[in-house]
Design an enzyme around this catalytic site. Structure first.
Site, PDB file in Angstrom:
ATOM      1  N   GLY A  15       0.891  -1.140  -0.032  1.00 17.43           N
ATOM      2  CA  GLY A  15       0.129   0.150   0.078  1.00 17.43           C
ATOM      3  C   GLY A  15       0.864   1.415   0.010  1.00 17.43           C
ATOM      4  O   GLY A  15       1.845   1.340   0.848  1.00 17.43           O
ATOM      5  N   ARG A  76       0.885  -5.037  -5.258  1.00 14.61           N
ATOM      6  CA  ARG A  76       0.928  -6.164  -4.304  1.00 14.61           C
ATOM      7  C   ARG A  76       0.822  -7.522  -5.302  1.00 14.61           C
ATOM      8  O   ARG A  76       0.009  -7.836  -5.853  1.00 14.61           O
ATOM      9  CB  ARG A  76      -0.319  -6.153  -3.414  1.00 14.61           C
ATOM     10  CG  ARG A  76      -0.596  -5.160  -2.465  1.00 14.61           C
ATOM     11  CD  ARG A  76      -1.546  -5.547  -1.443  1.00 14.61           C
ATOM     12  NE  ARG A  76      -2.373  -4.289  -0.916  1.00 14.61           N
ATOM     13  CZ  ARG A  76      -1.826  -3.616   0.112  1.00 14.61           C
ATOM     14  NH1 ARG A  76      -0.698  -3.874   0.616  1.00 14.61           N
ATOM     15  NH2 ARG A  76      -2.557  -2.595   0.707  1.00 14.61           N
ATOM     16  N   ASP A 107       5.067  -4.643   5.586  1.00 14.51           N
ATOM     17  CA  ASP A 107       5.260  -5.981   6.030  1.00 14.51           C
ATOM     18  C   ASP A 107       5.279  -7.120   4.970  1.00 14.51           C
ATOM     19  O   ASP A 107       6.269  -7.962   5.057  1.00 14.51           O
ATOM     20  CB  ASP A 107       4.605  -6.503   7.359  1.00 14.51           C
ATOM     21  CG  ASP A 107       3.159  -6.883   7.242  1.00 14.51           C
ATOM     22  OD1 ASP A 107       2.680  -6.392   6.181  1.00 14.51           O
ATOM     23  OD2 ASP A 107       2.522  -7.703   8.069  1.00 14.51           O
ATOM     24  N   THR A 130       4.621   2.403   5.593  1.00 14.66           N
ATOM     25  CA  THR A 130       3.195   1.946   5.737  1.00 14.66           C
ATOM     26  C   THR A 130       2.394   2.794   6.591  1.00 14.66           C
ATOM     27  O   THR A 130       3.098   3.246   7.741  1.00 14.66           O
ATOM     28  CB  THR A 130       3.241   0.462   6.088  1.00 14.66           C
ATOM     29  OG1 THR A 130       1.920   0.261   6.468  1.00 14.66           O
ATOM     30  CG2 THR A 130       4.136   0.291   7.455  1.00 14.66           C
ATOM     31  N   ASP A 132       0.186   1.957   8.531  1.00 14.28           N
ATOM     32  CA  ASP A 132      -0.314   0.982   9.602  1.00 14.28           C
ATOM     33  C   ASP A 132       0.856   1.144  10.675  1.00 14.28           C
ATOM     34  O   ASP A 132       0.373   0.694  12.096  1.00 14.28           O
ATOM     35  CB  ASP A 132      -0.365  -0.360   9.128  1.00 14.28           C
ATOM     36  CG  ASP A 132      -1.197  -0.782   8.046  1.00 14.28           C
ATOM     37  OD1 ASP A 132      -2.146   0.179   8.057  1.00 14.28           O
ATOM     38  OD2 ASP A 132      -1.344  -1.448   7.119  1.00 14.28           O
ATOM     39  N   ASP A 134       3.064  -1.036  11.742  1.00 15.15           N
ATOM     40  CA  ASP A 134       3.166  -2.315  12.206  1.00 15.15           C
ATOM     41  C   ASP A 134       4.475  -3.248  11.876  1.00 15.15           C
ATOM     42  O   ASP A 134       4.351  -4.187  11.777  1.00 15.15           O
ATOM     43  CB  ASP A 134       1.607  -3.323  11.559  1.00 15.15           C
ATOM     44  CG  ASP A 134       1.794  -3.149  10.244  1.00 15.15           C
ATOM     45  OD1 ASP A 134       2.679  -2.658   9.626  1.00 15.15           O
ATOM     46  OD2 ASP A 134       1.157  -3.909   9.536  1.00 15.15           O
ATOM     47  N   ARG A 176      -5.005  -2.264   9.156  1.00 15.22           N
ATOM     48  CA  ARG A 176      -5.238  -3.661   8.683  1.00 15.22           C
ATOM     49  C   ARG A 176      -5.482  -4.618  10.047  1.00 15.22           C
ATOM     50  O   ARG A 176      -6.260  -4.345  10.739  1.00 15.22           O
ATOM     51  CB  ARG A 176      -3.889  -4.264   8.119  1.00 15.22           C
ATOM     52  CG  ARG A 176      -4.239  -5.365   7.024  1.00 15.22           C
ATOM     53  CD  ARG A 176      -2.835  -5.388   6.089  1.00 15.22           C
ATOM     54  NE  ARG A 176      -1.724  -5.235   6.782  1.00 15.22           N
ATOM     55  CZ  ARG A 176      -0.993  -6.322   7.202  1.00 15.22           C
ATOM     56  NH1 ARG A 176      -0.910  -7.504   6.961  1.00 15.22           N
ATOM     57  NH2 ARG A 176       0.220  -5.770   7.639  1.00 15.22           N
TER      58      ARG A 176
HETATM   59  O1  F6P Z   1      -1.362  -1.482   4.676  1.00 14.18           O
HETATM   60  C1  F6P Z   1      -1.910  -0.268   4.097  1.00 14.18           C
HETATM   61  C2  F6P Z   1      -3.435  -0.399   4.129  1.00 14.18           C
HETATM   62  O2  F6P Z   1      -3.976   1.098   3.945  1.00 14.18           O
HETATM   63  C3  F6P Z   1      -4.060  -1.143   5.257  1.00 14.18           C
HETATM   64  O3  F6P Z   1      -4.584  -0.205   6.364  1.00 14.18           O
HETATM   65  C4  F6P Z   1      -5.431  -1.472   4.628  1.00 14.18           C
HETATM   66  O4  F6P Z   1      -5.922  -2.696   5.192  1.00 14.18           O
HETATM   67  C5  F6P Z   1      -5.002  -2.130   3.359  1.00 14.18           C
HETATM   68  O5  F6P Z   1      -3.829  -1.266   2.967  1.00 14.18           O
HETATM   69  C6  F6P Z   1      -5.785  -1.859   2.163  1.00 14.18           C
HETATM   70  O6  F6P Z   1      -5.175  -2.244   1.096  1.00 14.18           O
HETATM   71  P1  F6P Z   1      -5.791  -1.863  -0.431  1.00 14.18           P
HETATM   72  O7  F6P Z   1      -5.484  -0.543  -0.774  1.00 14.18           O
HETATM   73  O8  F6P Z   1      -5.205  -3.052  -1.510  1.00 14.18           O
HETATM   74  O9  F6P Z   1      -7.391  -2.425  -0.407  1.00 14.18           O
END
Ligand code: F6P
Length: 327
Positions: A15, A76, A107, A130, A132, A134, A176
């Site tokens: 992300g 991803r 991560d 990130t 997050d 995390d 997340r």
């Molecule tokens: O890891 C960053 C994040 O924004 C999380 O907080 C969230 O769960 C996820 O990515 C959402 O991913 P995507 O943009 O692929 O829906």
């Protein structure tokens, strides 16, 4: 002493996070300062597999510091999770004569890196990018400060309308399976309840608090819930509260991807710049296969697998403080 690094490739993966551009700039400018050629990889590991690689010079990273997103784009990659995909990625690095990799991501990025560098040998360094927060091995990750400030601004606005209508609002934030955005934005907005995945959600206690507030005519309340909370996020919470208190005026808002966009805060720009500079300085001196972070204002290096596995810890004092302040 390994082979001298003459060509370095930079990629952003997972992300996007505000500040990634500032990190790309810092990495590129520091490498160029040392006479190292810089290559950008578009769309993270997927772009690496496909050979979407281009040379960058100093003007390519001009005027990007203040922009959200990532000029390198991100993805991803499912293919990178396969041995065949990683083999293709390494072949591309060899074909382009890349001597070292700089990775900016979270991560997923570093789990991928840990596997990749077990299979193939190439110097590499990572930057925590990130929203997050995390990852272990750093107090803050690139993008967290901006995301949490975006959430705070949004929740403040929600409180205005909650106040006007005497409503209880449930606000779901990202993260997340981590609760940092919920924890920090909830504290900063004076939320009545903060629900995070790291602690068990006692729904009965929450319902009792609502009942107590109803009786003392406290009508305006904000509940901040992390999307990964085990109780199920804002819709599960809305449903449960409405079931117990059908007359109560309750609304739920999911803040969603606005938390990932926008100009990076000053803190994120400075963090990205420091990490990018430190990463190249360390890489050129032989430090490799680690994520660079800042703990107590000191640069620290953490092996990729450890940065992912250990996760950062929620501060117990903060959890206790919420109970006291939100009463
Ligand atoms: O890891 C960053 C994040 O924004 C999380 O907080 C969230 O769960 C996820 O990515 C959402 O991913 P995507 O943009 O692929 O829906």
């Amino acid at each position: 002493m390994g082979k001298e690094i003459k060509k370095i490739a930079i990629l952003t993966s997972g992300g996007d996070a505000p500040g990634m551009n500032a990190a790309v700039r810092a990495l590129a400018r520091t490498a160029l300062y040392h006479g190292v050629a810089v290559y950008g990889v578009r769309r993270g590991y997927q772009g690496l597999i496909e050979g979407d690689i281009f040379q960058m010079n100093t003007t390519d990273v001009a005027n990007i510091m203040q922009r959200g997103g990532t000029i390198l784009k991100t993805a991803r990659s499912k293919e990178f999770r396969t041995p065949e995909g990683r083999k293709k990625a390494f072949a591309q690095l060899q074909q382009h004569g890349i001597d070292a990799l700089a990775l900016i991501g979270g991560d997923g990025t570093f789990s991928g890196a840990a596997t990749f560098f077990n299979e193939f040998t190439i110097p590499a360094i990572g930057l925590p990018g990130t929203i997050d927060k995390d990852l272990a091995g750093t107090d803050f990750t690139i993008g967290f400060d901006t995301a949490v400030n975006t959430a705070v601004e949004a929740i403040d606005k929600i409180r205005d309308t909650a106040e006007a209508h005497d409503r209880l609002f449930i606000v779901e934030v990202m993260g997340r399976d981590a609760g940092y955005i919920a924890l920090h934005s909830g504290i900063a907005c004076g939320a009545e309840e903060i629900l995070i995945p790291e602690t068990k959600t006692d729904i009965e206690a929450i319902l009792q608090n609502i009942d107590r507030d109803n009786r003392r005519k406290k009508t305006v309340r904000i509940i901040v819930v992390a999307e990964g909370d085990e109780f199920g996020g804002s819709s599960a919470l809305l449903h449960t509260i409405k079931e117990r208190f059908p007359e109560l005026d309750v609304r739920a808002t999911v803040l969603g991807h606005i938390q990932r966009g926008g100009a990076p805060s000053c803190a994120d720009r400075v963090l990205s710049s420091r990490l990018g500079y430190a990463a190249i300085e360390a890489l050129l001196k032989g430090t490799s296969q680690v994520m660079v972070g800042i703990i107590n204002d000191e640069i620290v290096f953490t092996p990729f697998a450890q940065a992912v596995k250990e996760n950062s810890k929620i501060n117990n004092d903060m959890l206790q403080m919420i109970k006291v302040l939100s009463a």
